[in-house]
Scaffold this active site. Sequence first.
Site, PDB file in Angstrom:
ATOM      1  N   TYR A 138       0.546  -1.225  -0.061  1.00  0.00           N
ATOM      2  CA  TYR A 138       0.252   0.309  -0.243  1.00  0.00           C
ATOM      3  C   TYR A 138       1.091   0.732   0.455  1.00  0.00           C
ATOM      4  O   TYR A 138       1.740   1.425   0.331  1.00  0.00           O
ATOM      5  CB  TYR A 138      -0.801   0.221   0.976  1.00  0.00           C
ATOM      6  CG  TYR A 138      -1.733   1.545   1.803  1.00  0.00           C
ATOM      7  CD1 TYR A 138      -3.037   1.889   0.731  1.00  0.00           C
ATOM      8  CD2 TYR A 138      -1.692   2.245   2.377  1.00  0.00           C
ATOM      9  CE1 TYR A 138      -3.561   2.455   0.531  1.00  0.00           C
ATOM     10  CE2 TYR A 138      -2.794   3.331   2.846  1.00  0.00           C
ATOM     11  CZ  TYR A 138      -3.663   3.210   1.091  1.00  0.00           C
ATOM     12  OH  TYR A 138      -3.964   4.357   2.059  1.00  0.00           O
TER      13      TYR A 138
ATOM     14  N   ASP B  80       8.960   2.309  -0.309  1.00  0.00           N
ATOM     15  CA  ASP B  80       8.456   3.434   0.194  1.00  0.00           C
ATOM     16  C   ASP B  80       8.519   2.886   1.802  1.00  0.00           C
ATOM     17  O   ASP B  80       8.071   1.876   2.407  1.00  0.00           O
ATOM     18  CB  ASP B  80       6.752   2.844   0.109  1.00  0.00           C
ATOM     19  CG  ASP B  80       5.636   3.514   0.864  1.00  0.00           C
ATOM     20  OD1 ASP B  80       5.835   4.015   1.967  1.00  0.00           O
ATOM     21  OD2 ASP B  80       4.719   3.178   0.764  1.00  0.00           O
TER      22      ASP B  80
ATOM     23  N   LYS C 122       4.681   8.927   9.113  1.00  0.00           N
ATOM     24  CA  LYS C 122       4.601   8.237  10.578  1.00  0.00           C
ATOM     25  C   LYS C 122       5.678   8.941  11.434  1.00  0.00           C
ATOM     26  O   LYS C 122       5.505  10.345  11.870  1.00  0.00           O
ATOM     27  CB  LYS C 122       4.635   6.907  10.562  1.00  0.00           C
ATOM     28  CG  LYS C 122       3.215   6.468   9.524  1.00  0.00           C
ATOM     29  CD  LYS C 122       2.823   5.312   9.580  1.00  0.00           C
ATOM     30  CE  LYS C 122       2.331   4.006   8.556  1.00  0.00           C
ATOM     31  NZ  LYS C 122       0.538   4.902   9.091  1.00  0.00           N
TER      32      LYS C 122
HETATM   33  N1  HOZ Z   1      -3.387   3.291   5.645  1.00  0.00           N
HETATM   34  C1  HOZ Z   1      -3.199   2.993   7.336  1.00  0.00           C
HETATM   35  C2  HOZ Z   1      -2.424   1.398   7.682  1.00  0.00           C
HETATM   36  N2  HOZ Z   1      -1.571   1.233   6.962  1.00  0.00           N
HETATM   37  C3  HOZ Z   1      -4.342   3.828   8.031  1.00  0.00           C
HETATM   38  C4  HOZ Z   1      -4.219   5.266   9.224  1.00  0.00           C
HETATM   39  C5  HOZ Z   1      -5.538   4.759  10.259  1.00  0.00           C
HETATM   40  O1  HOZ Z   1      -6.855   4.327   9.717  1.00  0.00           O
HETATM   41  O2  HOZ Z   1      -5.428   5.877  11.148  1.00  0.00           O
END
Ligand code: HOZ
Length: 433
Positions: A150, A245, A273
């Site tokens: 992702y 990534d 993050k």
């Molecule tokens: N895309 C995030 C985890 N892979 C989730 C982010 C969220 O829901 O805060």
Amino acid sequence: MTTTTQLKTTRSEEIFAAAQKLMPGGVNSPVRAFKSVGGQPIVVDRVKDAYMWDVDGNQYIDYIGTWGPAICGHAHPYVIKAIQAAAEKGTSFGAPNYLENVLAEMVIDAVPSVEMVRFVNSGTEACMSVLRLMRAFTEREKIIKFEGCYHGHADMFLVKAGSGVATLGLPDSPGVPKSTTAATLTAPFNDLEAVKALFAENPGEIAGVILEPVVGNAGFIPPDAGFLEGLRELTQEHGALLVFDEVMTGFRISYGGAQAKFGITPDLTTLGKVIGGGLPVGAYGGRRDIMQMVAPAGPVYQAGTLSGNPLAMTAGIKTLELLQRPGTYEQLERITKKLADGLVQVAQETGHAACGDSISAMFGFFFTAGPVHNYEDAKTSDLQKFGRFHRGMLEHGVYLAPSQFEAGFTSLAHTDEDVDRTLQAAREVMATL
Ligand code: HOZ
């Protein structure tokens, strides 16, 4: 010792019911809605160290850590005090500030591939920007991504994507024009032969290969020995760029990310993050000759009102300072391994097929005998069982990612006692599954 408690969730239920009338699905990011694990989400009131409290007063050991940023523990006083002091000087400048230089230097010093960096506001933004840059630099349009990886929710990446797309079992999203994803080629993770075949079928057309060097968005999947090296060689051989990534793995798998841990230097890297310390920050960086193409140094356009925001830069700087303290990564590695190994052991002792792994402060656990090398393997996990396990753990005061297709995160605030309590809870829950 843990005790089974019937969670009081009255206030969470009221707030979430109201939220569903106000926001799609009641949330601002899909995985939070607990759709794949059943039940309804708890509504959070506050967080501190390794813990989270909901609006009904229940306390949880938190293994999501706001999806990665909270590597030093939630609301660390060293970070919070600095944010408070920075806020006194204003919350946004929209102009150059010295804090950008400080965080940029820290990132450049730490991450082997990064010679120059551009700060943005999220991992999604970092990945969509890096894609434009890859294409501009190579003057090629096609990219290779991996199934279950992702890279945020930009159109070009919503092809066999992980995270919420995998969690909800969604096909490629409506609203994404076919023409936008036509140049996105996919291969199974850890499958070098498939990547070789794509290069052979598309000679001189592939701008680059982008991947999570350790997958965290299809559950936790480490790279097989030789996979990252193979990608480095293949991309060089074909004049394509290699992009890591490291939004999840940056400053988490090691201070220099997965690239430092595995000794493979990509051409470009995306981050997010941890480098924002809990405030919205993303970044992309890499070779100076490529980064010099970004506007205004070069012609590749990308901009942002809140980029380099002083509060976010401050939170990032203070978080990285904490991570520089001696023993940080040894502690993270030890506590996380104890947790991941313990979960597998408890599952096997209670009669469940299971596998799991960890590197540094990132871990995963599947209800399948494994091994899990790619997204297809991850999908063999018993998702119904995971849902029941998730609910049971919540009722025992343990907050795990509400999806089989998300990695777990630990922090410097997690103690041996927290892990012992978690494993005891897992034993009690798994005995009932
Ligand atoms: N895309 C995030 C985890 N892979 C989730 C982010 C969220 O829901 O805060």
